[in-house]
Design a protein around this motif. Structure first.
Motif, PDB file in Angstrom:
ATOM      1  N   THR A  44      -0.710   0.814  -9.451  1.00  0.00           N
ATOM      2  CA  THR A  44       0.345   0.703  -8.456  1.00  0.00           C
ATOM      3  C   THR A  44       1.598   0.926  -9.811  1.00  0.00           C
ATOM      4  OG1 THR A  44      -0.357  -1.022  -6.718  1.00  0.00           O
ATOM      5  CG2 THR A  44       1.445  -1.222  -7.489  1.00  0.00           C
ATOM      6  N   PRO A  45       2.418   2.160 -10.022  1.00  0.00           N
ATOM      7  CA  PRO A  45       3.497   1.882 -10.743  1.00  0.00           C
ATOM      8  C   PRO A  45       4.135   0.661 -10.813  1.00  0.00           C
ATOM      9  CG  PRO A  45       3.420   3.742  -8.991  1.00  0.00           C
ATOM     10  CD  PRO A  45       2.852   2.697  -8.780  1.00  0.00           C
ATOM     11  N   GLU A  71      -1.154  10.058 -15.415  1.00  0.00           N
ATOM     12  CA  GLU A  71      -0.548  11.822 -16.460  1.00  0.00           C
ATOM     13  C   GLU A  71      -0.455  12.908 -14.987  1.00  0.00           C
ATOM     14  OE1 GLU A  71      -1.322  11.270 -20.916  1.00  0.00           O
ATOM     15  OE2 GLU A  71      -2.694  12.604 -19.788  1.00  0.00           O
ATOM     16  N   ASN A  72      -1.259  12.835 -14.496  1.00  0.00           N
ATOM     17  CA  ASN A  72      -1.589  14.744 -13.145  1.00  0.00           C
ATOM     18  C   ASN A  72      -0.636  13.875 -11.964  1.00  0.00           C
ATOM     19  OD1 ASN A  72      -2.786  16.351 -14.335  1.00  0.00           O
ATOM     20  ND2 ASN A  72      -4.606  14.721 -14.269  1.00  0.00           N
ATOM     21  N   LEU A  73      -0.074  12.733 -11.819  1.00  0.00           N
ATOM     22  CA  LEU A  73       0.877  12.337 -10.518  1.00  0.00           C
ATOM     23  C   LEU A  73       2.189  13.184 -10.330  1.00  0.00           C
ATOM     24  CD1 LEU A  73      -0.269   9.004  -9.887  1.00  0.00           C
ATOM     25  CD2 LEU A  73      -0.899  10.909  -8.681  1.00  0.00           C
ATOM     26  N   ASN A  74       2.767  14.064 -10.124  1.00  0.00           N
ATOM     27  CA  ASN A  74       3.539  14.229  -9.787  1.00  0.00           C
ATOM     28  C   ASN A  74       5.381  13.940  -9.783  1.00  0.00           C
ATOM     29  OD1 ASN A  74       3.182  17.460 -11.120  1.00  0.00           O
ATOM     30  ND2 ASN A  74       3.226  17.600  -8.208  1.00  0.00           N
ATOM     31  N   ARG A  84       0.737  -1.443   0.364  1.00  0.00           N
ATOM     32  CA  ARG A  84      -0.448  -0.152  -0.287  1.00  0.00           C
ATOM     33  C   ARG A  84       0.968   1.606  -0.056  1.00  0.00           C
ATOM     34  NH1 ARG A  84      -4.838  -0.964  -1.842  1.00  0.00           N
ATOM     35  NH2 ARG A  84      -6.440  -2.036  -0.783  1.00  0.00           N
ATOM     36  N   ASN A  85       2.262   1.442   0.263  1.00  0.00           N
ATOM     37  CA  ASN A  85       3.088   2.110   0.239  1.00  0.00           C
ATOM     38  C   ASN A  85       3.564   3.300  -0.814  1.00  0.00           C
ATOM     39  OD1 ASN A  85       4.610  -0.273   0.419  1.00  0.00           O
ATOM     40  ND2 ASN A  85       6.300   1.400   1.195  1.00  0.00           N
ATOM     41  N   HIS A  86       3.083   1.946  -1.619  1.00  0.00           N
ATOM     42  CA  HIS A  86       3.652   2.190  -3.457  1.00  0.00           C
ATOM     43  C   HIS A  86       2.894   2.680  -3.348  1.00  0.00           C
ATOM     44  CE1 HIS A  86       7.614   2.311  -2.836  1.00  0.00           C
ATOM     45  NE2 HIS A  86       7.509   0.802  -1.963  1.00  0.00           N
ATOM     46  N   GLN A  87       1.307   2.595  -3.865  1.00  0.00           N
ATOM     47  CA  GLN A  87       0.051   2.938  -4.187  1.00  0.00           C
ATOM     48  C   GLN A  87      -0.890   4.763  -3.848  1.00  0.00           C
ATOM     49  OE1 GLN A  87      -2.717  -0.530  -3.055  1.00  0.00           O
ATOM     50  NE2 GLN A  87      -1.788  -1.610  -3.912  1.00  0.00           N
ATOM     51  N   PHE A  88      -1.320   4.407  -5.278  1.00  0.00           N
ATOM     52  CA  PHE A  88      -2.165   5.859  -5.273  1.00  0.00           C
ATOM     53  C   PHE A  88      -4.031   5.717  -5.697  1.00  0.00           C
ATOM     54  CE2 PHE A  88       2.010   6.533  -6.908  1.00  0.00           C
ATOM     55  CZ  PHE A  88       2.703   7.873  -6.592  1.00  0.00           C
ATOM     56  N   LYS A  89      -4.277   5.686  -4.616  1.00  0.00           N
ATOM     57  CA  LYS A  89      -5.686   5.539  -5.298  1.00  0.00           C
ATOM     58  C   LYS A  89      -6.640   6.732  -5.324  1.00  0.00           C
ATOM     59  CE  LYS A  89     -10.062   5.922  -1.655  1.00  0.00           C
ATOM     60  NZ  LYS A  89     -10.634   6.320  -0.083  1.00  0.00           N
TER      61      LYS A  89
END
Length: 102
Positions: free
Chosen positions: A58-59, A88-91, A41-46
């Motif tokens: 998950t990248p 695309e909007n994740l820095n 979970r520490n490498h995931q984006f909701k």
């Protein structure tokens, strides 16, 4: 699925030739890179789609050396349009396309 042996000797499973090519490049720059798991979970984006459904993204790779994520793509399907816009909007995420690997 393809198996890659990193310089460290660790064996990592990657998905397809694009990820394999990028992983080899990343290994020369940052041998401590990881391939995040969907269970980390520490490498995931909701993210939430237009129907208010919750998803977890998950990248493909993470480089601790530069603290950046990488997504390797050959193409995006029409169904992935919302996900693509979100990513695309994740820095913190760089998208690496097939053309960049040639």
């Amino acid at each position: 699925m393809v198996w890659l042996y990193k310089k460290s000797g660790e064996c990592v499973k990657v998905q397809g030739s694009y990820e394999l090519r990028f992983a080899k490049l990343l290994d020369t720059f940052d041998p401590d890179w990881i391939k995040p798991s969907i269970w980390q979970r520490n490498h995931q984006f909701k993210w939430i789609d237009s129907n208010n459904s919750i998803h977890w993204y998950t990248p493909d790779f993470w480089s601790p050396k530069i603290n950046k994520y990488f997504e390797v793509k050959g193409y995006w399907s029409f169904k992935q349009k919302e996900k693509k816009l979100f990513i695309e909007n994740l820095n913190d995420v760089y998208i690496i396309y097939e053309a960049n690997l040639k």
